[in-house]
Design a protein around this motif. Structure first.
Motif, short mmCIF file in Angstrom:
data_model
loop_
_atom_site.label_atom_id
_atom_site.label_comp_id
_atom_site.label_asym_id
_atom_site.label_seq_id
_atom_site.Cartn_x
_atom_site.Cartn_y
_atom_site.Cartn_z
N LYS A 82 -6.69 8.23 82.48
CA LYS A 82 -5.72 7.15 82.27
C LYS A 82 -5.16 7.14 80.85
O LYS A 82 -4.06 6.65 80.61
N ILE A 83 -5.96 7.66 79.90
CA ILE A 83 -5.52 7.75 78.50
C ILE A 83 -5.44 9.22 78.15
O ILE A 83 -6.43 9.84 77.75
N GLY A 84 -4.27 9.83 78.30
CA GLY A 84 -4.09 11.25 78.00
C GLY A 84 -3.91 11.45 76.51
O GLY A 84 -3.48 10.55 75.79
N MET A 85 -4.25 12.65 76.05
CA MET A 85 -4.12 12.93 74.62
C MET A 85 -3.59 14.34 74.39
O MET A 85 -4.01 15.28 75.06
N VAL A 86 -2.67 14.46 73.45
CA VAL A 86 -2.13 15.75 73.04
C VAL A 86 -2.49 15.95 71.57
O VAL A 86 -2.23 15.09 70.74
N PHE A 87 -3.10 17.11 71.28
CA PHE A 87 -3.66 17.37 69.97
C PHE A 87 -2.75 18.27 69.13
O PHE A 87 -1.93 19.00 69.65
N GLN A 88 -2.99 18.24 67.84
CA GLN A 88 -2.24 19.10 66.91
C GLN A 88 -2.48 20.58 67.21
O GLN A 88 -1.57 21.40 67.10
N SER A 89 -3.69 20.92 67.66
CA SER A 89 -4.07 22.32 67.82
C SER A 89 -3.94 22.83 69.26
O SER A 89 -4.57 23.83 69.62
N TYR A 90 -3.18 22.14 70.09
CA TYR A 90 -2.85 22.56 71.46
C TYR A 90 -4.04 22.50 72.43
O TYR A 90 -3.92 21.98 73.52
N LEU A 119 -0.21 7.69 76.76
CA LEU A 119 -0.32 9.00 76.13
C LEU A 119 -0.54 8.83 74.62
O LEU A 119 0.18 8.07 73.97
N LEU A 120 -1.51 9.54 74.08
CA LEU A 120 -1.77 9.55 72.65
C LEU A 120 -1.35 10.91 72.08
O LEU A 120 -1.71 11.95 72.63
N PHE A 121 -0.59 10.89 71.00
CA PHE A 121 -0.13 12.12 70.35
C PHE A 121 -0.63 12.14 68.92
O PHE A 121 -0.27 11.28 68.12
N ASP A 122 -1.45 13.15 68.60
CA ASP A 122 -2.05 13.22 67.27
C ASP A 122 -1.42 14.33 66.44
O ASP A 122 -1.80 15.50 66.55
N ILE A 178 1.62 7.21 68.90
CA ILE A 178 1.94 8.47 68.24
C ILE A 178 1.55 8.40 66.76
O ILE A 178 1.94 7.47 66.05
N VAL A 179 0.78 9.39 66.32
CA VAL A 179 0.51 9.58 64.88
C VAL A 179 1.44 10.69 64.41
O VAL A 179 1.44 11.78 64.97
N THR A 180 2.23 10.41 63.38
CA THR A 180 3.18 11.42 62.89
C THR A 180 3.51 11.21 61.43
O THR A 180 3.41 10.09 60.90
#
Length: 248
Positions: free
Chosen positions: A84-92, A164-167, A197-199
């Protein structure tokens, strides 16, 4: 205007690695369909905060609720929560020995037990949407950084998460590849996806956010609509932070 329902509620979150607090009692609500962008200097706790939301970091105290249900107690099954809480990382985080398609299908087939053909069709639609259908049988080593990151976004989307969480997903990319990833995220925002989103990309933050949250020293120093934050910051600390960037 009627307020949207709260999807994620963080209350008095405290995190300490043992040498002093990283997060000092942070509270934040994220509403359905809202894009919240976390900004602040390096080391201020942004990425740690994001990882706590997804159970990748244990917390010392505080509470997180998803859809009104507490997810920070001992009974939480994080493998279920992360659907339910997806995450996309800096390192793929792509598996190098698997094709693009196999990387994407791993979650739907192994975790959600979906029908393989149905999952493949969904993956093909998502790959086409991000302009990578022709890369379905390629391996990560054959892709550019921007392509890898778009595959990572598809891998998160196929699980149909509520948020969605984007780091820092563009931090490792060459400048010319940043735009192709940010365009995908802007499109998700236009479609009403709930995102945190962290950016460090301030122009992007201003364009995509419904709300800017400025952190420093493990605390929320300022929180406002992007136009207000970028043109009329309320705190001297936020003003100093923004002065380090050049805006057109």
């Amino acid at each position: 205007m009627e307020e949207k329902e709260k999807l994620l509620e963080v209350h008095e979150l405290y995190k300490d690695y043992g040498n002093g607090p990283v997060l000092k009692g942070i509270s934040l609500d994220v509403h359905k369909g809202e894009v919240v962008v976390l900004v602040g200097p390096s080391g201020c706790g942004k990425s740690t905060f994001l990882r706590c939301m997804n159970g990748l970091e244990a917390i010392q105290s505080g509470e997180i609720r998803l859809d009104g249900n507490v997810i920070t107690d001992d009974k939480t099954k994080w493998s279920d929560v992360r659907q339910k809480i997806g995450m996309v990382f800096q390192s793929y985080e792509l598996f190098p020995h698997m094709t693009v398609m196999d990387n994407i299908l791993l979650g739907p087939l192994k975790v959600q037990r979906k029908d393989k053909r149905a999952a493949e069709k969904e993956a093909e639609k998502l790959l086409e949407r991000v302009g990578l259908l022709d890369k379905r049988d390629s391996f990560p080593r054959q892709l550019s950084g921007g392509q890898k990151q778009r595959v990572a976004i598809v891998r998160a989307l196929i699980m149909k998460p509520e948020i969605l969480l984007f780091d820092e997903v563009t931090a490792a990319l060459d400048p010319e590849m940043v735009r192709e990833v940010l365009d995908v995220m802007l499109e998700l925002a236009r479609e009403g996806s709930t995102m945190v989103i962290v950016t460090h990309e301030m122009q992007f933050a201003r364009a995509v956010a419904d709300r800017i949250v400025f952190l420093d020293g493990g605390e929320i120093v300022e929180m406002d609509a992007p136009e207000n934050f970028f043109t009329r910051p309320k705190t001297e600390r936020a003003q100093r932070f923004l002065n380090t960037f050049t805006f057109n």
